[in-house]
Enzyme design. Structure first.
Site, PDB file in Angstrom:
ATOM      1  N   GLU A 130       0.980  -1.257   0.434  1.00 13.33           N
ATOM      2  CA  GLU A 130       0.341   0.395   0.232  1.00 13.33           C
ATOM      3  C   GLU A 130       0.959   1.310   0.221  1.00 13.33           C
ATOM      4  O   GLU A 130       1.936   1.144   0.681  1.00 13.33           O
ATOM      5  CB  GLU A 130      -1.027  -0.109   0.882  1.00 13.33           C
ATOM      6  CG  GLU A 130      -2.054   1.325   1.097  1.00 13.33           C
ATOM      7  CD  GLU A 130      -3.171   0.968   1.895  1.00 13.33           C
ATOM      8  OE1 GLU A 130      -2.828   0.263   3.677  1.00 13.33           O
ATOM      9  OE2 GLU A 130      -4.220   1.708   1.803  1.00 13.33           O
ATOM     10  N   GLY A 270       3.354   2.357  11.144  1.00 11.61           N
ATOM     11  CA  GLY A 270       2.773   1.821  11.820  1.00 11.61           C
ATOM     12  C   GLY A 270       2.620   0.209  11.938  1.00 11.61           C
ATOM     13  O   GLY A 270       3.224  -0.720  12.031  1.00 11.61           O
ATOM     14  N   ALA A 271       1.419  -0.442  10.909  1.00  9.46           N
ATOM     15  CA  ALA A 271       1.660  -1.350  10.435  1.00  9.46           C
ATOM     16  C   ALA A 271       0.467  -1.227   9.263  1.00  9.46           C
ATOM     17  O   ALA A 271       0.177  -0.584   8.481  1.00  9.46           O
ATOM     18  CB  ALA A 271       0.512  -2.445  11.637  1.00  9.46           C
ATOM     19  N   MET A 272       0.283  -2.777   8.149  1.00  8.20           N
ATOM     20  CA  MET A 272       0.027  -3.047   7.094  1.00  8.20           C
ATOM     21  C   MET A 272      -1.092  -4.493   7.067  1.00  8.20           C
ATOM     22  O   MET A 272      -0.947  -5.404   7.678  1.00  8.20           O
ATOM     23  CB  MET A 272       0.894  -2.948   6.122  1.00  8.20           C
ATOM     24  CG  MET A 272      -0.023  -3.296   4.711  1.00  8.20           C
ATOM     25  SD  MET A 272      -1.131  -2.017   3.833  1.00  8.20           S
ATOM     26  CE  MET A 272      -2.436  -2.604   3.220  1.00  8.20           C
ATOM     27  N   ASN A 274      -2.988  -6.681   5.315  1.00  5.33           N
ATOM     28  CA  ASN A 274      -1.961  -7.731   3.802  1.00  5.33           C
ATOM     29  C   ASN A 274      -2.946  -8.503   5.108  1.00  5.33           C
ATOM     30  O   ASN A 274      -3.172  -9.173   6.081  1.00  5.33           O
ATOM     31  CB  ASN A 274      -0.936  -8.237   4.351  1.00  5.33           C
ATOM     32  CG  ASN A 274      -0.108  -7.009   3.728  1.00  5.33           C
ATOM     33  OD1 ASN A 274      -0.600  -6.218   3.175  1.00  5.33           O
ATOM     34  ND2 ASN A 274       0.962  -7.304   4.618  1.00  5.33           N
ATOM     35  N   HIS A 306      -6.535  -2.300  15.187  1.00  4.64           N
ATOM     36  CA  HIS A 306      -6.621  -1.664  13.666  1.00  4.64           C
ATOM     37  C   HIS A 306      -6.355  -2.425  13.300  1.00  4.64           C
ATOM     38  O   HIS A 306      -7.286  -2.089  12.087  1.00  4.64           O
ATOM     39  CB  HIS A 306      -5.589  -0.180  13.795  1.00  4.64           C
ATOM     40  CG  HIS A 306      -5.811   1.075  12.517  1.00  4.64           C
ATOM     41  ND1 HIS A 306      -6.399   1.770  12.703  1.00  4.64           N
ATOM     42  CD2 HIS A 306      -5.687   0.271  11.366  1.00  4.64           C
ATOM     43  CE1 HIS A 306      -6.725   2.299  11.591  1.00  4.64           C
ATOM     44  NE2 HIS A 306      -5.939   1.674  10.429  1.00  4.64           N
ATOM     45  N   GLU A 307      -5.592  -3.129  12.744  1.00  2.43           N
ATOM     46  CA  GLU A 307      -5.203  -4.233  11.335  1.00  2.43           C
ATOM     47  C   GLU A 307      -6.654  -5.102  11.515  1.00  2.43           C
ATOM     48  O   GLU A 307      -6.922  -5.578  10.407  1.00  2.43           O
ATOM     49  CB  GLU A 307      -3.749  -4.119  11.701  1.00  2.43           C
ATOM     50  CG  GLU A 307      -3.253  -3.481  11.304  1.00  2.43           C
ATOM     51  CD  GLU A 307      -3.304  -2.119  10.599  1.00  2.43           C
ATOM     52  OE1 GLU A 307      -2.812  -2.463   9.564  1.00  2.43           O
ATOM     53  OE2 GLU A 307      -2.934  -1.209  10.596  1.00  2.43           O
ATOM     54  N   GLU A 329     -10.168   4.047   5.776  1.00  3.10           N
ATOM     55  CA  GLU A 329      -8.757   4.788   7.455  1.00  3.10           C
ATOM     56  C   GLU A 329     -10.414   5.493   8.152  1.00  3.10           C
ATOM     57  O   GLU A 329      -9.900   4.812   9.842  1.00  3.10           O
ATOM     58  CB  GLU A 329      -7.386   5.454   6.853  1.00  3.10           C
ATOM     59  CG  GLU A 329      -6.691   4.368   5.908  1.00  3.10           C
ATOM     60  CD  GLU A 329      -6.433   3.133   6.732  1.00  3.10           C
ATOM     61  OE1 GLU A 329      -6.892   2.974   7.903  1.00  3.10           O
ATOM     62  OE2 GLU A 329      -6.039   2.332   5.664  1.00  3.10           O
TER      63      GLU A 329
HETATM   64  N1  TRP Z   1      -3.330   1.302   5.818  1.00  2.00           N
HETATM   65  C1  TRP Z   1      -2.012   0.793   6.860  1.00  2.00           C
HETATM   66  C2  TRP Z   1      -3.012   0.976   8.131  1.00  2.00           C
HETATM   67  O1  TRP Z   1      -3.939   2.164   8.214  1.00  2.00           O
HETATM   68  C3  TRP Z   1      -0.967   2.396   6.981  1.00  2.00           C
HETATM   69  C4  TRP Z   1      -0.420   2.077   5.365  1.00  2.00           C
HETATM   70  C5  TRP Z   1       0.246   3.136   4.059  1.00  2.00           C
HETATM   71  C6  TRP Z   1       1.224   1.893   5.401  1.00  2.00           C
HETATM   72  N2  TRP Z   1       0.998   3.259   3.482  1.00  2.00           N
HETATM   73  C7  TRP Z   1       1.273   2.548   4.336  1.00  2.00           C
HETATM   74  C8  TRP Z   1       2.074   0.824   6.410  1.00  2.00           C
HETATM   75  C9  TRP Z   1       2.878   2.455   3.968  1.00  2.00           C
HETATM   76  C10 TRP Z   1       3.620   0.615   6.272  1.00  2.00           C
HETATM   77  C11 TRP Z   1       3.836   1.725   5.191  1.00  2.00           C
HETATM   78  O2  TRP Z   1      -3.004   0.557   8.615  1.00  2.00           O
HETATM   79 ZN    ZN Z   2      -5.366   2.028   8.556  1.00  2.00          ZN
END
Ligand code: TRP
Ligand code: ZN
Length: 883
Positions: A130, A270-272, A274, A306-307, A329
């Protein structure tokens, strides 16, 4: 890289994709410097597209193309396709039937310092896709409205990559010659490529299970480096709590058989989320009482939630295009806020969220980068993962919750999930579901998505003793923002209550027939609107915008006595706290003016009395009590000033803190000693509250520059059994001229040099210190062996903390802070544009400062913009800041 004319993307130009991808078969042969990717795409023309173009354009960046094969047998030659720096154009593909396109390419993860696509972190390979990172892995239709099922096969060396992970369920694996092995993964749910993930490396795993509400058994796994295995407990508990919460509150169940989380040390954010394979910054996974603070524990629970919540709000239902980012978001932040509120203290969580909104998001909304929660144009989408899209986006969802009520909101979310499961949709689709499910008209409410800026709500009240009515006239106006001068009235829910002079609640009766209630939701929809409360024997005190029911600035000049009254009597925990904040702001604003005039700083005794009353009361929720005892931050005061004077703000705030410490010394000392006894870091509300109030007291008492605080801070530093207490003591020591300052810093470093996340705190504590010499120290720390500009957490803890959380030194009048930051941005720009661009923010608000500082900040922004090689990311923010 210099895009002399970077392209702007507009929401109004959206068109459906010309082609669809139904299925993706990926195979990776791993190597740190040369990973081979074979991608087999099953595609067809999109029947909904009206384009007559018979060529196919795929996006791709930094890829070495090996071959392209159409329909299994015909390898395409040079004349069949065209390669550009960011795309692959195949001149002719079948239009009438589906076809298979196989692409082979190689990539170099080791050279990838941008941490987007496939990259290396401490010897581990991992991905971040992302928003548009998948194009750095292979050629694809890299847009969220192209959703496909993915199968991924990974081949790698058994020693370097014993663990091979991707999305979905594991469907096969085995040994290969040359000490290699393979694993196959299949994700049965359609998803856009930004949710793709791959991880390979020497990882260890902690495992647990969760039984869903329908009785399905889910395996939960957290993967970390071996020496972190003892720091996964809290993350695992948080995950189970999040899964249960989403079932109870939203009726949403997990869908795969396996849920994996991987913690990596190099991560841009912070985190993703996937699908089935979340990738996290170690900061939001790892915790042990001696290495992580109570705030870290709370953040971990929040981010894990959140994730996890994204699985429904983001993955099962995703965004049509990146302008709709707040769809996933804003909603998901709202969900994680409520989760944390339910798990900890609702009052405290709300105050923390509003604090962040009112300092950082309001500043964004008032500056040159202001944009609506659904932006309508961008150069680089990574620049729009903002406080506005996330935090204001969550406030907009919260307003729907307030307007519709919990049950109505749930009806709306149920309909949203039912209607759009498996689709890529818009913010408008979300509002429509809320509308239909509740039979209401939200057309005016939709303006919140399109209009930038923080509305100001005016308040006038008139009491008619003869009629026994109180008429409350609310008005609204929104200041102009860049590119958006004409503003329309918004639909603003103003939760309001009334309080009698004796402190008891007065019932609210609106109109003749309405039943009386403890509080009401006033729906402000016009530029100016009157609400009449009846049946009032005396003029009540109005408690407005309870729970901070809308992201607005109330223009209300209350006399200090009234604020003190509300601080004692408002039953709304948010407004009660806020009354104390406004009272302190009033007093400090006066002192700021005195400081500028060279007058002596005398603190209004009313404020001291109000704090004394708070101290004398007994409180169940000690965290809330600590917040009541905490003065508004320098950053919040910054927001209240027309021309920001960082020195005056700092000294005014210190003067108040010192006066409070002097005059309330006894109760503060007693309270500190009462809760000082060691608690080796239990993470429950009681223990957290005791630590918080004790450390609040210590930081006040440290203002006295006396032996008492010097003794106790050193004592606490030396004997602390948990990071909350150790770091609080270190912070006090570092922020004052303590004789053991250097010794404590050295000791802390030696004690924790093997714990990267603790060393981040060590850097940050020094970067945020108000003590003289901080700039020189920060400059010196750049050369410290533990500093690494390629690690985003380190950058944030030193450069970020200094520029964003140390206004006094960053804004030094000689401009050295600005020069320092610009130098780092220029250096980072070539390594990691996303992280570089996050650092620009500290310079964007230059118009708010005096002329000297304005000129110096502007000059640095100009220097950045004129760098020869500049990323789109940094260019967009720096150029827009100057515009
Ligand atoms: N979608 C992720 C979240 O809100 C955040 C995110 C967007 C992200 N782009 C990113 C995390 C690039 C890491 C690197 O939780
Ligand atoms: Zn998010």
């Amino acid at each position: 890289m210099r895009d002399s004319n970077p392209r702007t993307v507009y929401l109004k130009d959206y068109t459906v994709p010309e082609y669809l991808i139904h299925n993706v078969d990926l195979s990776f042969t791993l190597d740190e410097k040369n990973t081979r990717v074979v991608s087999r795409l099953t595609m067809c023309r999109n029947p909904a597209s009206r384009s007559s173009d018979t060529s196919l354009t795929l996006t791709g960046e930094n890829l070495k193309l090996v071959r392209v094969v159409l329909n299994e047998d015909s390898e395409l030659g040079d004349k069949d396709y065209l390669q550009t720096p960011d795309s692959l154009i195949i001149h002719e593909v079948p239009q009438q039937r589906s076809f298979v396109l196989t692409i082979e390419n190689t990539i170099d993860p080791k050279a990838n310092t941008a941490l987007e696509g496939l990259y290396l972190s401490n010897g581990m390979l991992c991905t971040q896709c992302e928003a548009e990172g998948f194009r750095k892995i292979t050629y694809f239709l890299d847009r969220p409205d192209v959703m496909a099922t993915f199968t991924t096969t990974i081949v790698g060396d058994k020693d370097r990559f014993p663990v091979l992970l991707s999305n979905g369920n594991r469907v096969g694996g085995g040994d290969l010659p040359d000490n290699r092995h393979w694993v196959s993964w299949k994700d049965p749910f359609k998803k856009p490529c930004y949710l793709f993930a791959l991880v390979a490396g020497r990882l260890e795993c902690v495992e647990d299970r969760f039984t869903t509400m329908s009785g399905r058994d889910i395996a939960l796994q957290i993967f970390v480096e071996k020496h972190d295995l003892d720091k996964c407990d809290h993350a695992m508990q948080s995950l189970k709590h999040a899964m249960a919460w989403d079932e109870q509150v939203y009726g949403r169940e997990y869908d795969l058989d396996l849920y994996m989380i991987v913690a990596v040390g190099h991560f841009n954010m912070g985190a993703m989320e996937n699908k089935g394979l979340n990738i996290f910054n170690t900061k939001f996974v790892l915790a042990r009482p001696d290495t992580a603070t109570d705030a870290d524990y709370e953040n971990i629970e929040g981010v894990i939630g959140h994730e996890y919540f994204h699985n429904w709000t983001g993955n099962r239902i995703t965004c049509r295009d990146w302008f709709q980012l707040s769809l996933k978001e804003g909603f998901t932040v709202f969900r994680d806020q409520e989760f944390t509120g339910d798990r900890t203290s609702r009052a405290v969580k709300r105050i923390e969220d509003v604090n962040m909104l009112r300092t950082r998001q309001f500043a964004e909304d008032a500056g040159p980068l202001a944009h609506p929660i659904r932006p309508d144009a961008y150069i680089e989408i990574n620049n729009f993962y903002t406080l506005t899209v996330y935090e204001k986006g969550a406030e907009v969802v919260r307003m729907l919750h307030t307007l519709l009520g919990a049950a109505g909101f749930r009806k709306g979310s149920d309909l949203y999930f039912e209607r759009h499961d498996g689709q890529a949709v818009t913010c408008d689709d979300f509002v429509s579901a809320m509308e239909t499910a509740n039979g209401v008209d939200l057309s005016q409410f939709r303006r919140w998505y399109a209009q930038a800026g923080t509305p100001v709500v005016g308040v006038a009240q008139h009491f008619d003793a003869a009629q026994k009515t109180l008429s409350l006239t609310l008005s609204q106006h929104c200041p102009p923002t860049p590119g958006q001068t004409a503003k329309e009235p918004l639909h603003i829910p103003v939760v309001t209550g009334l309080i009698n002079r004796d402190g008891s609640p007065a019932l609210c009766r609106l109109g003749e027939n309405e039943a009386a209630a403890e509080q009401v939701v006033l729906e402000l929809t016009q530029a100016k609107q009157a609400f009449v409360f009846s049946g009032l024997e005396e003029e009540p005190v109005v408690s407005l915008l309870r729970g901070f029911s809308a992201p607005v600035k109330p223009a209300l000049n209350r006399p200090p006595e009234e604020l003190a009254f509300l601080l004692s009597h408002d039953p709304d925990t948010f407004n009660r706290w806020d009354a104390g904040q406004q009272l302190a702001v009033q007093v400090m604003s006066g002192l700021i003016a005195d400081y500028r005039n060279g007058a002596k700083l005398a603190v209004n005794p009313l404020l001291i009395d109000a704090y004394r009353k708070v101290l004398e009361q007994s409180w169940d929720d000690l965290s809330y009590f600590s917040l009541l005892m905490t003065l508004p931050s320098e950053l919040y005061l910054t927001e209240q000033m027309r021309v920001v004077d960082v020195e005056a703000i700092h000294h005014a705030r210190e003067a108040v803190a010192r006066a409070l410490a002097e005059q309330l010394r006894e109760p503060l000392e007693t309270l500190y000693l009462r809760y000082h006894r060691d608690e080796s870091g239990r993470f429950d509300a009681g223990a957290i509250g005791r630590r918080r109030i004790k450390n609040t007291c210590l930081s006040y008492l440290a203002q006295l520059d006396a032996d008492w605080a010097r003794h106790w801070s050193l004592q606490q530093f030396n004997t602390a059994k948990n990071m909350t207490d150790q770091l609080a003591a270190l912070t006090v020591i570092v922020n004052h001229p303590h004789p053991a300052r250097q010794q404590c810093l050295d000791g802390f470093y030696r004690q924790w040099r093997h714990e990267a996340l603790v060393i981040d705190k060590w850097f940050a504590a020094q970067a945020m210190s108000p003590m003289p010499g901080t700039y020189e120290r920060v400059l010196g720390l750049l050369g410290h062996p533990a500093f690494d500009i390629r690690n985003p957490n380190r950058v944030r803890s030193l450069i970020g903390a200094f520029s964003q959380s140390n206004p006094l030194h960053f804004h030094a009048a000689d401009g050295q802070g600005y020069r320092f930051l610009a130098d780092r941005i220029i250096e980072l720009n070539g390594l990691n544009p996303q992280v570089a661009s996050r650092m620009v923010g500290a310079l964007t608000s230059w118009r708010r400062y005096d002329e000297n500082r304005q000129n110096r900040m502007k000059a640095e922004l100009e220097r950045i913009v004129s760098t020869e090689v500049i990323s789109k990311d940094v260019y967009e923010l720096a150029a827009k800041s100057l515009a």
